[in-house]
Design a protein around this motif. Structure first.
Motif, PDB file in Angstrom:
ATOM      1  N   LEU A   2       5.126  -3.442   5.053  1.00 54.00           N
ATOM      2  CA  LEU A   2       5.270  -3.290   3.810  1.00 54.00           C
ATOM      3  C   LEU A   2       4.570  -4.052   2.730  1.00 54.00           C
TER       4      LEU A   2
ATOM      5  N   VAL B 224       1.543  -1.491   2.470  1.00 54.31           N
ATOM      6  CA  VAL B 224       1.817  -0.357   1.550  1.00 54.31           C
ATOM      7  C   VAL B 224       1.944  -1.093  -0.076  1.00 54.31           C
ATOM      8  N   ALA B 225       2.217  -2.333  -0.149  1.00 55.27           N
ATOM      9  CA  ALA B 225       2.127  -2.767  -1.474  1.00 55.27           C
ATOM     10  C   ALA B 225       0.553  -3.001  -2.024  1.00 55.27           C
TER      11      ALA B 225
ATOM     12  N   ALA C 108       8.499  -2.558  -2.224  1.00 54.94           N
ATOM     13  CA  ALA C 108       7.997  -3.076  -1.090  1.00 54.94           C
ATOM     14  C   ALA C 108       7.946  -4.643  -0.931  1.00 54.94           C
TER      15      ALA C 108
END
Length: 161
Positions: free
Chosen positions: A89, A92-93, A145
């Motif tokens: 995550l 992703v961020a 996220a």
């Protein structure tokens, strides 16, 4: 204070700066973009870019360095489910944040130019608004996220895959 507690303190402080700066910047830029005040947009976009360089960029490196160091000290393998999901995550961020930085730089330049034309009554080009939509669209998944990462960091749930 032990090395672990020092790292934990740095990790917490940097996470607050990372998410807090992002949320604060998003708040001001979101509402300033809706104000119709080109002068304000020029100032806020410039300050948002500055905040990213001063606060967000250092924390982007501090977070994984301190988090992975604490995991190693605690004997947690990177494959620990809550840790692996947190790292995914975080990536992703980060994948959302990198284009946001580029967009903010371009938006700052366009807003500055518009504010300097016609005694500050300049008009922002359509490209600015396209970038603003992308900037906003990328901000939502990045924020979600990071909110989930906070949850995982605090609760360390036993995830089953």
């Amino acid at each position: 204070m032990s090395l672990y507690l020092t790292l934990k303190w740095l990790h917490i402080i940097s996470s607050v700066l990372l998410v807090g700066t992002g949320l604060g910047s998003a708040f001001y830029m979101f509402f300033t973009n809706r104000s119709g005040n080109v002068q304000a947009q020029a100032v806020v976009t410039r300050l948002v870019v500055r905040a990213d360089w001063w606060f967000t960029t250092p924390t982007v490196f501090i977070q994984p360095a301190t988090g992975l160091a604490m995991a190693a000290m605690a004997g947690l393998p990177w494959s620990t489910p809550w840790l692996a999901v947190s790292m995914a995550l975080y990536l992703v961020a980060g994948a959302c944040w990198l284009p946001v930085v580029w967009l903010q730089l371009r938006m700052r330049d366009m807003a500055t130019e518009a504010a300097q034309t016609a005694q500050g009554d300049g008009v922002l080009p359509p490209l600015y608004w396209r970038y603003a939509r992308w900037w906003e669209a990328l901000g939502y998944p990045a924020f979600v996220a990071m909110a989930v990462v906070f949850y995982l960091m605090v609760n360390k749930p036993a995830l089953n895959f």
